[in-house]
Design a protein around this motif. Structure first.
Motif, PDB file in Angstrom:
ATOM      1  N   TRP A 442       1.000  -1.235   0.079  1.00  0.00           N
ATOM      2  CA  TRP A 442       0.057  -0.125   0.042  1.00  0.00           C
ATOM      3  C   TRP A 442       0.792   1.231   0.052  1.00  0.00           C
ATOM      4  O   TRP A 442       1.470   1.605   0.897  1.00  0.00           O
ATOM      5  CB  TRP A 442      -0.758  -0.184   1.119  1.00  0.00           C
ATOM      6  CG  TRP A 442      -1.758   1.167   1.350  1.00  0.00           C
ATOM      7  CD1 TRP A 442      -3.002   1.056   1.053  1.00  0.00           C
ATOM      8  CD2 TRP A 442      -1.642   2.259   2.003  1.00  0.00           C
ATOM      9  NE1 TRP A 442      -3.908   2.074   1.135  1.00  0.00           N
ATOM     10  CE2 TRP A 442      -2.970   3.193   1.803  1.00  0.00           C
ATOM     11  CE3 TRP A 442      -0.430   2.809   2.702  1.00  0.00           C
ATOM     12  CZ2 TRP A 442      -3.021   4.316   2.488  1.00  0.00           C
ATOM     13  CZ3 TRP A 442      -0.794   4.263   3.000  1.00  0.00           C
ATOM     14  CH2 TRP A 442      -1.980   4.803   3.055  1.00  0.00           C
ATOM     15  N   ASN A 444       0.868   5.189  -0.255  1.00  0.00           N
ATOM     16  CA  ASN A 444      -0.074   6.383  -0.196  1.00  0.00           C
ATOM     17  C   ASN A 444      -1.368   6.142  -0.968  1.00  0.00           C
ATOM     18  O   ASN A 444      -2.024   6.890  -1.756  1.00  0.00           O
ATOM     19  CB  ASN A 444       0.717   7.289  -0.990  1.00  0.00           C
ATOM     20  CG  ASN A 444       1.223   8.356  -0.126  1.00  0.00           C
ATOM     21  OD1 ASN A 444       0.767   8.938   0.868  1.00  0.00           O
ATOM     22  ND2 ASN A 444       2.634   8.691  -0.159  1.00  0.00           N
ATOM     23  N   GLY A 445      -1.809   4.949  -0.612  1.00  0.00           N
ATOM     24  CA  GLY A 445      -3.210   4.334  -1.138  1.00  0.00           C
ATOM     25  C   GLY A 445      -3.454   3.572  -2.422  1.00  0.00           C
ATOM     26  O   GLY A 445      -4.097   3.221  -2.954  1.00  0.00           O
ATOM     27  N   ARG A 466       4.112  14.634  -1.015  1.00  0.00           N
ATOM     28  CA  ARG A 466       2.943  13.848  -0.228  1.00  0.00           C
ATOM     29  C   ARG A 466       3.708  12.641   0.617  1.00  0.00           C
ATOM     30  O   ARG A 466       2.829  11.699   1.158  1.00  0.00           O
ATOM     31  CB  ARG A 466       2.025  12.934  -1.341  1.00  0.00           C
ATOM     32  CG  ARG A 466       1.097  13.857  -2.124  1.00  0.00           C
ATOM     33  CD  ARG A 466       0.142  13.182  -3.042  1.00  0.00           C
ATOM     34  NE  ARG A 466      -0.670  12.246  -2.423  1.00  0.00           N
ATOM     35  CZ  ARG A 466      -1.632  11.341  -2.971  1.00  0.00           C
ATOM     36  NH1 ARG A 466      -1.589  11.575  -4.251  1.00  0.00           N
ATOM     37  NH2 ARG A 466      -2.051  10.458  -2.194  1.00  0.00           N
ATOM     38  N   ASP A 469       4.859   7.694   2.937  1.00  0.00           N
ATOM     39  CA  ASP A 469       3.908   6.563   3.694  1.00  0.00           C
ATOM     40  C   ASP A 469       3.516   5.619   2.902  1.00  0.00           C
ATOM     41  O   ASP A 469       2.907   5.572   1.635  1.00  0.00           O
ATOM     42  CB  ASP A 469       2.689   7.326   4.198  1.00  0.00           C
ATOM     43  CG  ASP A 469       3.152   8.530   5.338  1.00  0.00           C
ATOM     44  OD1 ASP A 469       2.638   8.270   6.511  1.00  0.00           O
ATOM     45  OD2 ASP A 469       3.261   9.780   4.876  1.00  0.00           O
ATOM     46  N   ASP A 501      -7.900  -0.010   4.621  1.00  0.00           N
ATOM     47  CA  ASP A 501      -7.486   1.287   4.002  1.00  0.00           C
ATOM     48  C   ASP A 501      -7.724   2.261   4.802  1.00  0.00           C
ATOM     49  O   ASP A 501      -6.956   3.410   4.622  1.00  0.00           O
ATOM     50  CB  ASP A 501      -8.299   1.336   2.606  1.00  0.00           C
ATOM     51  CG  ASP A 501      -7.928   2.416   1.658  1.00  0.00           C
ATOM     52  OD1 ASP A 501      -6.634   2.545   1.312  1.00  0.00           O
ATOM     53  OD2 ASP A 501      -8.736   3.131   1.436  1.00  0.00           O
ATOM     54  N   ARG A 505      -5.035   5.208   5.694  1.00  0.00           N
ATOM     55  CA  ARG A 505      -5.019   6.605   5.465  1.00  0.00           C
ATOM     56  C   ARG A 505      -5.180   7.576   6.706  1.00  0.00           C
ATOM     57  O   ARG A 505      -4.557   8.507   6.593  1.00  0.00           O
ATOM     58  CB  ARG A 505      -6.504   6.780   4.776  1.00  0.00           C
ATOM     59  CG  ARG A 505      -6.274   6.111   3.159  1.00  0.00           C
ATOM     60  CD  ARG A 505      -7.497   6.488   2.431  1.00  0.00           C
ATOM     61  NE  ARG A 505      -7.496   5.620   1.122  1.00  0.00           N
ATOM     62  CZ  ARG A 505      -6.922   6.247  -0.019  1.00  0.00           C
ATOM     63  NH1 ARG A 505      -6.315   7.580   0.073  1.00  0.00           N
ATOM     64  NH2 ARG A 505      -6.623   5.454  -1.188  1.00  0.00           N
ATOM     65  N   SER A 506      -5.706   6.947   7.716  1.00  0.00           N
ATOM     66  CA  SER A 506      -5.778   7.847   8.903  1.00  0.00           C
ATOM     67  C   SER A 506      -4.308   8.340   9.654  1.00  0.00           C
ATOM     68  O   SER A 506      -4.091   9.352  10.156  1.00  0.00           O
ATOM     69  CB  SER A 506      -6.848   7.075  10.113  1.00  0.00           C
ATOM     70  OG  SER A 506      -6.024   6.126  10.507  1.00  0.00           O
ATOM     71  N   ALA A 508      -1.701   8.007   7.772  1.00  0.00           N
ATOM     72  CA  ALA A 508      -0.921   8.844   6.586  1.00  0.00           C
ATOM     73  C   ALA A 508      -1.257  10.385   6.707  1.00  0.00           C
ATOM     74  O   ALA A 508      -0.480  11.229   6.383  1.00  0.00           O
ATOM     75  CB  ALA A 508      -1.131   8.378   5.166  1.00  0.00           C
ATOM     76  N   ASP A 509      -2.712  10.725   7.044  1.00  0.00           N
ATOM     77  CA  ASP A 509      -3.126  12.055   7.130  1.00  0.00           C
ATOM     78  C   ASP A 509      -2.506  12.572   8.586  1.00  0.00           C
ATOM     79  O   ASP A 509      -2.791  13.883   8.465  1.00  0.00           O
ATOM     80  CB  ASP A 509      -4.736  11.971   6.991  1.00  0.00           C
ATOM     81  CG  ASP A 509      -5.113  11.633   5.909  1.00  0.00           C
ATOM     82  OD1 ASP A 509      -4.101  11.680   4.551  1.00  0.00           O
ATOM     83  OD2 ASP A 509      -6.194  11.400   5.660  1.00  0.00           O
TER      84      ASP A 509
END
Length: 511
Positions: A442, A444-445, A466, A469, A501, A505-506, A508-509
């Protein structure tokens, strides 16, 4: 010789500057030479290169150094290559770019005519780059294929699973030391030098280099077969332990010696070039010192630019300390059931965050491992030769097969890397006998199971600001039957991938 004084001093200063600028890359190379027997020859490559250039001094004395500004384009490309390799922490790329910069300094400062006169010595310098271990898995497979085939042709029954096989006298396995990559790299290095020194025609040189590639590969197959046969007929009293390695190097040494002795029969005498011969065919015209110095300064600025760009793109993101579980909401019919431990954990080094959980759906059980990486470097990175589903010397599990499969994630097909594991630790009675494992990255998504694409995606996202991650997603299930395990894994991913996912993402943000 007066025309050479300033250019040589300028070249030497440029090389020293290059080593200082990229000292971390240079030190990483030396460290690998020191700790790895496969690349110990790197210590002698530079001295051999200087000796080879010295042998060509009569061909160089009548030439005049002439800077080539077009090489600046090559330098820019190599600097970009190093930058991208450093952003994704790939030693082989940064080290290859570093050595290529050293080589490119010669035609850039002294000119193409000089560089062409010492083309082989400059090319030989690339043998200092510690690269080639990526061939190890394929070489191990070939060694196992040949050994098993040879044993069966010898009338010995063999039961094989992956790189492990059993014969009546005992069990054997093909591990990294059995791959033959050490023999191959050593033979190719020495064989290339031998071909250059003993042959003059390009055809003979290329033919001998090809032989120096094929011979160690086949010799390693024969070595592995002979060691198993020695162990089999001696009741496993010889060709085991340290003897295993000693016999291997002795056999390899004899084979390479025979290769050189046979190759010597077709050797061609060298045509020596004298200073007088060069003088009759050249018309020296000295280049101004100002032009030489200006080219060196320009090259130095180009070579320094990656470091400034690197610092500019450093995101400065905080360490990933969030919880992967905070936004993970289980979805029916799969529910958390850590009590049903499957006794397996993938071998991934130094993740920023990791979790290993077990889920159940009735009688079906699936394990999931997430390894999250941020602010990656050479000691902590997602894609690495050290990060594998299971190590070859793992005391609990042995990999018996590998492959790929396509599965749907949120109605989109994705390719997973697969492996089948067999339990070898008899004391872990609660663990299943076999596991089916699926793996995907995975970034960055974005999802991929390809190591190279994972590195490329990581570099692109960093250039876009970006960050780096990334994570590995590994799911595994008991293999009662191949179809049942696949159905369980697909059912789990269909149910839970959205939660996985979202959890990734949480984090990564949360910079």
């Amino acid at each position: 010789m007066r025309a050479w004084r300033i250019p040589l001093v300028a070249l030497f200063a440029l090389i020293v500057l290059l080593v200082v600028i990229y000292r971390d890359t240079a030190l990483a190379m030396v460290t690998i030479w020191y700790r790895s027997e496969t690349f110990t020859h790197g210590f002698v490559v530079a001295p051999i290169t200087l000796w080879l250039i010295w042998r060509r001094r009569h061909a160089l004395v009548g030439l005049v150094p002439r800077p080539n500004f077009y090489l600046l384009l090559v330098m820019i490309g190599l600097a970009l290559m190093w930058l991208l390799g450093d952003m994704v922490a790939v030693n082989s790329v940064t080290q290859l770019a570093f050595v290529a910069m050293l080589v490119a300094c010669v035609p850039a400062v002294l000119g193409l005519q000089v560089a062409s006169a010492i083309a082989f010595p400059l090319g030989f310098l690339f043998f200092s780059v510690p690269i080639g271990e990526f061939l190890m898995p394929q070489l191990m497979d070939w060694t196992a294929d040949f050994t098993v085939l040879a044993l069966r042709l010898s009338g010995i029954p063999v039961l094989r699973e992956g790189l492990n096989f059993v014969i009546p006298s005992g069990s054997w396995s093909v591990v990294e030391a059995c791959s033959g990559v050490r023999y191959l790299i050593a033979s190719l290095t020495v064989g290339t030098l031998y071909a250059y020194l003993n042959y003059q025609s390009t055809q003979r040189r290329l033919l001998f280099v090809l032989v120096s590639i094929l011979v160690p590969v086949v010799a390693n197959w024969l070595r592995a077969y002979m060691i198993v046969m020695l162990g089999h007929y001696s009741g496993n009293t010889i060709a085991v332990g340290v003897d295993h390695l000693i016999y291997g190097w002795m056999f390899f040494g004899v084979v390479i010696l025979l290769m050189f002795m046979i190759g010597a029969r077709w050797s061609e005498p060298e045509v020596l070039t004298t200073a007088a011969m060069v003088a009759r065919t050249s018309s020296p015209q000295e280049v101004s010192n100002l032009r030489i110095l200006s080219s060196v300064v320009t090259i130095a600025l180009v070579l320094s630019s990656p470091l400034f760009v690197k610092y500019a793109f450093e995101s400065g993101a905080a360490p990933a300390t969030g919880s992967l579980l905070s936004n993970w909401k289980d979805t029916a019919p799969w529910q958390l059931a850590d009590a049903k431990n499957l006794g397996f954990s993938p071998s991934f080094e130094n993740p920023s965050i990791e979790i290993n959980r077990t889920y159940a759906n009735g009688d079906d059980v699936v394990g999931v491992y997430l390894g999250y990486y941020r602010n990656q470097n050479y000691s902590r990175k997602l894609v690495s030769s050290n990060n594998v589903i299971v190590q070859s010397k793992d005391p609990a599990w042995s990999q018996v097969s590998h492959g790929a499969i396509t599965a749907d994630l949120e109605a989109t097909p994705h390719t997973f890397r697969t492996a089948e594991l067999r339990r070898v630790d008899a004391t872990e009675s609660s663990a299943p006998e076999r596991l089916l494992v699926w793996q995907i990255y995975w970034i960055n998504g974005r999802l991929t199971s390809n190591d190279y694409l994972a590195k490329i995606y990581s570099a692109v996202y960093q250039l876009l600001g970006r960050g780096d991650d990334s994570a590995v997603i590994i799911v595994y299930a008991p293999r009662r039957s191949s179809g049942a395990a696949q159905t369980s894994l697909q059912s789990f991913l269909s149910s839970q991938y959205g939660a996985i996912d979202g959890a990734l993402r949480s984090v990564a943000d949360n910079h």
